[in-house]
Design an enzyme around this catalytic site. Structure first.
Site, PDB file in Angstrom:
ATOM      1  N   GLY A   1      -1.902 -10.772  -0.011  1.00  0.00           N
ATOM      2  CA  GLY A   1      -3.039 -11.695  -0.052  1.00  0.00           C
ATOM      3  C   GLY A   1      -3.866 -11.742   1.217  1.00  0.00           C
TER       4      GLY A   1
ATOM      5  N   GLY B   1      -5.684  -8.967   3.978  1.00  0.00           N
ATOM      6  CA  GLY B   1      -5.937  -7.658   4.571  1.00  0.00           C
ATOM      7  C   GLY B   1      -6.986  -7.796   5.654  1.00  0.00           C
ATOM      8  CB  SER B   2     -10.697  -7.796   5.520  1.00  0.00           C
ATOM      9  OG  SER B   2     -10.821  -6.565   4.862  1.00  0.00           O
TER      10      SER B   2
ATOM     11  CD  GLN C   1      -4.359   3.042  23.056  1.00  0.00           C
ATOM     12  OE1 GLN C   1      -4.826   2.872  24.175  1.00  0.00           O
ATOM     13  NE2 GLN C   1      -3.121   3.465  22.877  1.00  0.00           N
ATOM     14  CD  GLU C   2      -4.752  -0.481  14.278  1.00  0.00           C
ATOM     15  OE1 GLU C   2      -4.381  -1.502  14.895  1.00  0.00           O
ATOM     16  OE2 GLU C   2      -4.591  -0.324  13.063  1.00  0.00           O
TER      17      GLU C   2
ATOM     18  NE  ARG D   1     -16.015  33.022  -4.111  1.00  0.00           N
ATOM     19  CZ  ARG D   1     -15.349  33.437  -5.171  1.00  0.00           C
ATOM     20  NH1 ARG D   1     -14.264  34.203  -5.053  1.00  0.00           N
ATOM     21  NH2 ARG D   1     -15.735  33.080  -6.378  1.00  0.00           N
TER      22      ARG D   1
ATOM     23  N   GLY E   1     -16.751  25.902  -3.419  1.00  0.00           N
ATOM     24  CA  GLY E   1     -16.855  25.972  -4.870  1.00  0.00           C
ATOM     25  C   GLY E   1     -15.592  25.436  -5.521  1.00  0.00           C
ATOM     26  N   GLY E   2     -15.192  26.033  -6.642  1.00  0.00           N
ATOM     27  CA  GLY E   2     -14.020  25.555  -7.395  1.00  0.00           C
ATOM     28  C   GLY E   2     -12.736  25.617  -6.586  1.00  0.00           C
TER      29      GLY E   2
ATOM     30  CD  GLU F   1     -16.998  -1.655   3.761  1.00  0.00           C
ATOM     31  OE1 GLU F   1     -15.773  -1.747   3.951  1.00  0.00           O
ATOM     32  OE2 GLU F   1     -17.540  -0.599   3.353  1.00  0.00           O
TER      33      GLU F   1
HETATM   34  C1  LIG Z   1      -2.673   4.375   3.793  1.00  0.00           C
HETATM   35  C2  LIG Z   1      -2.771   3.018   4.395  1.00  0.00           C
HETATM   36  C3  LIG Z   1      -2.054   2.729   5.558  1.00  0.00           C
HETATM   37  C4  LIG Z   1      -2.083   1.443   6.100  1.00  0.00           C
HETATM   38  N1  LIG Z   1      -1.299   1.144   7.191  1.00  0.00           N
HETATM   39  C5  LIG Z   1      -1.190  -0.134   7.597  1.00  0.00           C
HETATM   40  C6  LIG Z   1      -0.236  -0.520   8.590  1.00  0.00           C
HETATM   41  O1  LIG Z   1       0.489   0.323   9.146  1.00  0.00           O
HETATM   42  N2  LIG Z   1      -0.136  -1.836   8.916  1.00  0.00           N
HETATM   43  C7  LIG Z   1      -0.907  -2.781   8.347  1.00  0.00           C
HETATM   44  O2  LIG Z   1      -0.748  -3.952   8.683  1.00  0.00           O
HETATM   45  N3  LIG Z   1      -1.822  -2.466   7.388  1.00  0.00           N
HETATM   46  C8  LIG Z   1      -1.974  -1.176   7.002  1.00  0.00           C
HETATM   47  N4  LIG Z   1      -2.883  -0.840   6.024  1.00  0.00           N
HETATM   48  C9  LIG Z   1      -3.687  -1.887   5.427  1.00  0.00           C
HETATM   49  C10 LIG Z   1      -5.167  -1.819   5.792  1.00  0.00           C
HETATM   50  O3  LIG Z   1      -5.360  -2.139   7.136  1.00  0.00           O
HETATM   51  C11 LIG Z   1      -5.911  -2.767   4.825  1.00  0.00           C
HETATM   52  O4  LIG Z   1      -5.871  -2.145   3.549  1.00  0.00           O
HETATM   53  C12 LIG Z   1      -7.342  -3.028   5.252  1.00  0.00           C
HETATM   54  O5  LIG Z   1      -7.385  -3.803   6.424  1.00  0.00           O
HETATM   55  C13 LIG Z   1      -8.157  -3.734   4.152  1.00  0.00           C
HETATM   56  O6  LIG Z   1      -7.478  -4.838   3.655  1.00  0.00           O
HETATM   57  P1  LIG Z   1      -7.335  -5.003   2.065  1.00  0.00           P
HETATM   58  O7  LIG Z   1      -6.766  -3.734   1.546  1.00  0.00           O
HETATM   59  O8  LIG Z   1      -6.605  -6.264   1.789  1.00  0.00           O
HETATM   60  O9  LIG Z   1      -8.811  -5.113   1.516  1.00  0.00           O
HETATM   61  P2  LIG Z   1      -9.765  -6.468   1.368  1.00  0.00           P
HETATM   62  O10 LIG Z   1      -9.615  -7.230   2.625  1.00  0.00           O
HETATM   63  O11 LIG Z   1      -9.306  -7.096   0.096  1.00  0.00           O
HETATM   64  O12 LIG Z   1     -11.150  -5.839   1.219  1.00  0.00           O
HETATM   65  C14 LIG Z   1     -11.692  -5.355  -0.025  1.00  0.00           C
HETATM   66  C15 LIG Z   1     -13.154  -4.945   0.227  1.00  0.00           C
HETATM   67  O13 LIG Z   1     -13.897  -6.096   0.644  1.00  0.00           O
HETATM   68  C16 LIG Z   1     -14.579  -5.818   1.838  1.00  0.00           C
HETATM   69  N5  LIG Z   1     -14.657  -7.035   2.655  1.00  0.00           N
HETATM   70  C17 LIG Z   1     -13.644  -7.864   3.001  1.00  0.00           C
HETATM   71  N6  LIG Z   1     -14.119  -8.841   3.784  1.00  0.00           N
HETATM   72  C18 LIG Z   1     -15.444  -8.622   3.950  1.00  0.00           C
HETATM   73  C19 LIG Z   1     -16.479  -9.279   4.666  1.00  0.00           C
HETATM   74  N7  LIG Z   1     -16.241 -10.374   5.396  1.00  0.00           N
HETATM   75  N8  LIG Z   1     -17.724  -8.758   4.621  1.00  0.00           N
HETATM   76  C20 LIG Z   1     -17.981  -7.650   3.889  1.00  0.00           C
HETATM   77  N9  LIG Z   1     -17.037  -6.972   3.206  1.00  0.00           N
HETATM   78  C21 LIG Z   1     -15.784  -7.452   3.236  1.00  0.00           C
HETATM   79  C22 LIG Z   1     -13.723  -4.754   2.535  1.00  0.00           C
HETATM   80  O14 LIG Z   1     -14.492  -4.036   3.480  1.00  0.00           O
HETATM   81  C23 LIG Z   1     -13.319  -3.912   1.333  1.00  0.00           C
HETATM   82  O15 LIG Z   1     -14.341  -3.013   1.018  1.00  0.00           O
HETATM   83  C24 LIG Z   1      -2.897   0.455   5.493  1.00  0.00           C
HETATM   84  C25 LIG Z   1      -3.643   0.747   4.356  1.00  0.00           C
HETATM   85  C26 LIG Z   1      -3.578   2.003   3.793  1.00  0.00           C
HETATM   86  C27 LIG Z   1      -4.345   2.271   2.536  1.00  0.00           C
END
Ligand SMILES: Cc1cc2nc3c(=O)[nH]c(=O)nc-3n(C[C@H](O)[C@H](O)[C@H](O)COP(=O)(O)OP(=O)(O)OC[C@H]3O[C@@H](n4cnc5c(N)ncnc54)[C@H](O)[C@@H]3O)c2cc1C
Length: 390
Positions: A140, A142-143, A254-255, A281, A352-353, A380
């Site tokens: 629940g 992410g961003s 840095q990340e 090719r 190509g393919g 974003e």
């Molecule tokens: C392969 C992979 C490896 C990962 N490794 C790690 C890891 O090691 N540790 C870790 O903690 N996480 C990790 N992640 C998680 C990653 O950091 C999150 O997927 C990312 O931060 C986005 O969160 P979410 O997937 O919940 O998307 P959401 O937050 O649900 O976002 C969905 C969409 O809404 C947009 N959005 C959200 N808020 C806004 C806003 N305020 N304005 C405009 N647009 C917005 C986003 O840009 C996105 O397009 C990994 C993800 C993947 C796929």
């Protein structure tokens, strides 16, 4: 394929890429070509790089290159980490999660750990005995990391941790996890703390699914569950609770920059592979490179790649001297990963393919590139951060 795809741009080496960095790059390139690449299809099939590869990387000096020697590292800087990540990208073993281990997880311990924590964990991270992960994302949250629900309740000299994380890189292997928790949910961001969980030493920790992704198949990106996990309060990173958000903000540049490293390395590899291919090719009695469309397209891509490399090199120079601000790091993450996806897509078109066939490296690059615009803060979110500075 050129032996060293950095040469595809023909640029002078930046000042930060001195002789020792060059030697480390060559060694890392050799290691990835000889020790990882031959097994990489199997790693993709198993959806993880095997544990012994981590230990071999440790023995070769490729883990914790920028950690001080007194903690088992090689005493380098981000330039050394860049050399290793570039070698990974140039060889094309992008799912090997040592970039996160080296230049994201280890620095949290170095910067916020007590002397005792550094001595306990960093030398084992340098050998590969401990594999690092950082667990921020939850189903629940992410961003919007302020929405993290994983709770760490203090009980005497222990924290009792409950919650779940998802999308965690190195999630099946990791035995040292930096966990983003709420120690005081009422305080929002100010109630966030980073706590280290050594998974070999706790009960109540479970690894969930190794997630089925479209790319980076060799990485064990996983769900993690914490059910009444108890760790000593001395596993808190930092002197007091509530510092987690500030610590995350300080380390994110840095990340973000290292996502740019992976991007520029793959861009260079894609161009090198494509230039080789279009010379060989043939269609309509001539090499694909002899069509003006191909020449113009590759001229455009090489120009953009060169701009990207110059910007990247400048960001690294600034970062090493302590001057890479979060806004510029966000620009590097967003712009270089967008450029990576665009260039890889255009290169694939020139195959190509064959470009759509998994046996061609460009197909794997296409799959692996896509997530760069998503993790480490979506592009974003990067634009939001840049816009706030206007
Ligand atoms: C392969 C992979 C490896 C990962 N490794 C790690 C890891 O090691 N540790 C870790 O903690 N996480 C990790 N992640 C998680 C990653 O950091 C999150 O997927 C990312 O931060 C986005 O969160 P979410 O997937 O919940 O998307 P959401 O937050 O649900 O976002 C969905 C969409 O809404 C947009 N959005 C959200 N808020 C806004 C806003 N305020 N304005 C405009 N647009 C917005 C986003 O840009 C996105 O397009 C990994 C993800 C993947 C796929």
């Amino acid at each position: 394929m050129a032996t060293n795809p950095t040469d595809v741009l023909g640029l002078p080496k930046p000042a930060w890429a001195g002789e020792d960095v060059g030697m480390l790059y060559d060694m890392a390139h050799r290691f990835m070509s000889e020790e990882i690449l031959p097994h990489y299809d199997a790693f993709e099939k198993n959806e993880m790089v095997d544990r012994s590869s981590w230990e071999k990387a440790g023995a070769a000096g490729l883990l914790c290159a920028s950690m001080p020697e007194e903690y088992g590292g090689s005493g380098g800087t981000f330039a050394h980490e860049s050399a290793i990540i570039e070698a990974i990208g140039h060889v094309g073993v992008d799912g090997f999660g040592i970039a996160l281990h080296n230049s994201i997880v280890a620095p949290y311990i170095l910067h916020y750990g007590s002397e005792e924590q550094k001595k306990k964990w960093l030398p084992k991270m340098a050998t590969g005995e401990l594999i690092g992960a950082i667990a921020m994302t939850e189903p629940g949250a992410g961003s919007d990391l302020q929405g993290v629900k994983t709770r760490a309740e203090k009980n005497g000299n222990q924290y009792r941790i409950n919650g779940s994380k998802t999308f965690i890189t190195n999630g099946q292997h990791a035995n040292l996890i930096i966990l983003v928790t709420k120690t005081d949910p009422a305080q929002g961001a100010k109630g966030t703390s980073l706590i280290v969980v050594e998974t070999d030493e706790v009960e109540g920790f479970e690894r969930g699914r190794n997630l089925d992704k479209i790319g980076l198949k060799a990485n064990d990106t996983s769900e993690l569950f914490f059910n009444d996990v108890r760790v000593p309060t001395s596993n808190l990173l930092g002197q007091e609770e509530g510092q987690g958000f500030v610590q995350l903000m300080q380390q994110l540049p840095q990340e973000r920059l290292q996502i740019g490293t992976g991007a520029i390395a793959m861009i260079e590899r894609a161009l090198a592979e494509t230039i080789d291919y279009v010379k060989e090719r043939k269609a309509f009695g001539k090499a694909i490179l002899d069509f003006q469309n191909t020449q113009f397209k590759l001229a455009e891509l090489k120009t953009e790649a060169t701009i990207g490399r110059v910007f990247y090199n400048d960001c690294v120079a600034r970062h090493i001297s302590g001057g890479l601000d979060p806004v510029t790091a966000s620009m590097a993450k967003y712009w270089l990963s967008d450029l990576q996806c665009k260039i890889v897509d255009e290169c694939l078109q020139l195959f190509g393919g064959y470009g759509y066939m998994n046996e061609y490296p460009i197909a794997r690059m296409f799959r692996d590139a896509r997530v760069q615009r998503i993790y480490g803060g979506t592009n974003e979110i990067m634009k939001l951060l840049i816009a706030r500075s206007l």
